[in-house]
Design a protein around this motif. Structure first.
Motif, PDB file in Angstrom:
ATOM      1  N   THR A 169      -7.759   0.862   1.851  1.00 37.56           N
ATOM      2  CA  THR A 169      -7.397   0.546   3.232  1.00 37.56           C
ATOM      3  C   THR A 169      -8.463   1.142   4.140  1.00 37.56           C
ATOM      4  O   THR A 169      -9.056   2.181   3.824  1.00 37.56           O
ATOM      5  CB  THR A 169      -6.020   1.120   3.619  1.00 37.56           C
ATOM      6  N   ILE A 170      -8.696   0.460   5.250  1.00 40.29           N
ATOM      7  CA  ILE A 170      -9.688   0.908   6.223  1.00 40.29           C
ATOM      8  C   ILE A 170      -9.069   0.822   7.615  1.00 40.29           C
ATOM      9  O   ILE A 170      -8.536  -0.222   7.989  1.00 40.29           O
ATOM     10  CB  ILE A 170     -10.961   0.036   6.173  1.00 40.29           C
ATOM     11  N   ALA A 219     -13.927   5.950  11.207  1.00 41.79           N
ATOM     12  CA  ALA A 219     -13.147   5.137  10.270  1.00 41.79           C
ATOM     13  C   ALA A 219     -12.576   6.031   9.181  1.00 41.79           C
ATOM     14  O   ALA A 219     -13.234   6.981   8.738  1.00 41.79           O
ATOM     15  CB  ALA A 219     -14.019   4.050   9.648  1.00 41.79           C
ATOM     16  N   ILE A 220     -11.356   5.710   8.794  1.00 46.35           N
ATOM     17  CA  ILE A 220     -10.724   6.393   7.673  1.00 46.35           C
ATOM     18  C   ILE A 220     -10.517   5.362   6.573  1.00 46.35           C
ATOM     19  O   ILE A 220      -9.941   4.298   6.798  1.00 46.35           O
ATOM     20  CB  ILE A 220      -9.372   7.026   8.074  1.00 46.35           C
ATOM     21  N   VAL A 221     -11.016   5.703   5.397  1.00 48.77           N
ATOM     22  CA  VAL A 221     -10.881   4.836   4.229  1.00 48.77           C
ATOM     23  C   VAL A 221     -10.072   5.602   3.190  1.00 48.77           C
ATOM     24  O   VAL A 221     -10.356   6.769   2.912  1.00 48.77           O
ATOM     25  CB  VAL A 221     -12.266   4.468   3.639  1.00 48.77           C
ATOM     26  N   ARG A 222      -9.092   4.939   2.631  1.00 44.54           N
ATOM     27  CA  ARG A 222      -8.309   5.514   1.528  1.00 44.54           C
ATOM     28  C   ARG A 222      -8.366   4.535   0.365  1.00 44.54           C
ATOM     29  O   ARG A 222      -8.313   3.325   0.568  1.00 44.54           O
ATOM     30  CB  ARG A 222      -6.851   5.732   1.933  1.00 44.54           C
ATOM     31  N   HIS A 223      -8.493   5.080  -0.836  1.00 44.64           N
ATOM     32  CA  HIS A 223      -8.439   4.240  -2.032  1.00 44.64           C
ATOM     33  C   HIS A 223      -8.122   5.097  -3.254  1.00 44.64           C
ATOM     34  O   HIS A 223      -8.141   6.325  -3.191  1.00 44.64           O
ATOM     35  CB  HIS A 223      -9.747   3.461  -2.250  1.00 44.64           C
ATOM     36  N   LYS A 224      -7.851   4.397  -4.339  1.00 42.42           N
ATOM     37  CA  LYS A 224      -7.720   5.037  -5.640  1.00 42.42           C
ATOM     38  C   LYS A 224      -9.039   4.811  -6.363  1.00 42.42           C
ATOM     39  O   LYS A 224      -9.596   3.715  -6.307  1.00 42.42           O
ATOM     40  CB  LYS A 224      -6.559   4.438  -6.434  1.00 42.42           C
ATOM     41  N   LEU A 225      -9.524   5.855  -7.008  1.00 41.81           N
ATOM     42  CA  LEU A 225     -10.794   5.799  -7.716  1.00 41.81           C
ATOM     43  C   LEU A 225     -10.542   6.113  -9.178  1.00 41.81           C
ATOM     44  O   LEU A 225      -9.934   7.135  -9.501  1.00 41.81           O
ATOM     45  CB  LEU A 225     -11.761   6.819  -7.112  1.00 41.81           C
ATOM     46  N   GLY A 270      -7.077   9.969  -6.003  1.00 43.05           N
ATOM     47  CA  GLY A 270      -6.878   9.401  -4.688  1.00 43.05           C
ATOM     48  C   GLY A 270      -7.984   9.978  -3.815  1.00 43.05           C
ATOM     49  O   GLY A 270      -8.370  11.139  -3.993  1.00 43.05           O
ATOM     50  N   VAL A 271      -8.517   9.178  -2.917  1.00 34.84           N
ATOM     51  CA  VAL A 271      -9.638   9.634  -2.098  1.00 34.84           C
ATOM     52  C   VAL A 271      -9.417   9.209  -0.648  1.00 34.84           C
ATOM     53  O   VAL A 271      -8.975   8.094  -0.381  1.00 34.84           O
ATOM     54  CB  VAL A 271     -10.981   9.055  -2.604  1.00 34.84           C
ATOM     55  N   MET A 272      -9.753  10.117   0.262  1.00 37.61           N
ATOM     56  CA  MET A 272      -9.827   9.784   1.670  1.00 37.61           C
ATOM     57  C   MET A 272     -11.257  10.052   2.129  1.00 37.61           C
ATOM     58  O   MET A 272     -11.800  11.137   1.900  1.00 37.61           O
ATOM     59  CB  MET A 272      -8.875  10.603   2.526  1.00 37.61           C
ATOM     60  N   LEU A 273     -11.868   9.041   2.736  1.00 44.80           N
ATOM     61  CA  LEU A 273     -13.206   9.159   3.288  1.00 44.80           C
ATOM     62  C   LEU A 273     -13.121   9.049   4.800  1.00 44.80           C
ATOM     63  O   LEU A 273     -12.361   8.236   5.323  1.00 44.80           O
ATOM     64  CB  LEU A 273     -14.108   8.030   2.774  1.00 44.80           C
ATOM     65  N   VAL A 274     -13.916   9.846   5.491  1.00 47.69           N
ATOM     66  CA  VAL A 274     -14.027   9.752   6.939  1.00 47.69           C
ATOM     67  C   VAL A 274     -15.467   9.350   7.240  1.00 47.69           C
ATOM     68  O   VAL A 274     -16.408  10.008   6.789  1.00 47.69           O
ATOM     69  CB  VAL A 274     -13.687  11.082   7.642  1.00 47.69           C
TER      70      VAL A 274
END
Length: 139
Positions: free
Chosen positions: A87-88, A95-101, A117-121
């Motif tokens: 999700t973005i 921007a905040i991006v969340r995904h499963k890696l 699980g990862v959250m990117l800013v």
């Protein structure tokens, strides 16, 4: 009636602009993943903000230099990376991006697998999306 059409027209433009930003952020995520798999120092440095805070699921925190060095040296070696459920959310220049890696690794020559699980800013710096923060957690 003209006012309603003007409102709908302005609303449509803002939705399109949001989608464009989300696509740019998604592209930046893909560039980051490719650079991590390739161990490409220049690409990693270009996609990362100088203020990067890179958090691992173990609690270890790295700055930009340590993150790049770990990937380039093979200390943290990603053989494959698969992202799902991404999700973005974009708000202005953040921007905040969340995904499963899920990934196959070869850290220091030792094969392994990770599921995180990862959250990117991300922040927009001089017209380009740069990774400012990353926090992983075990699933």
């Amino acid at each position: 009636m003209g006012l309603i059409l003007l409102f709908l027209n302005v609303f449509s433009i803002s939705v399109i602009a949001q989608s464009k930003e989300e696509k740019q952020v998604a592209s930046a995520v893909k560039m980051l993943i490719k650079a991590m798999i390739d161990g490409n120092k220049t690409a990693l440095e270009n996609i990362s903000s100088n203020a990067l805070s890179y958090g691992h699921s173990s609690g270890k925190i790295q700055d930009k230099a340590a993150f790049v060095k770990a990937i380039v040296s093979g200390q943290s070696d990603f053989v494959t990376i698969n992202l799902t459920d991404q999700t973005i959310v974009v708000k202005d220049k953040t921007a905040i991006v969340r995904h499963k890696l899920s990934a196959q690794t070869n850290d220091g020559g030792k094969p392994g697998n990770v599921n995180l699980g990862v959250m990117l800013v991300w922040v927009k710096e001089k017209g380009n999306w740069k990774l400012l923060g990353r926090q992983a957690f075990k699933l």
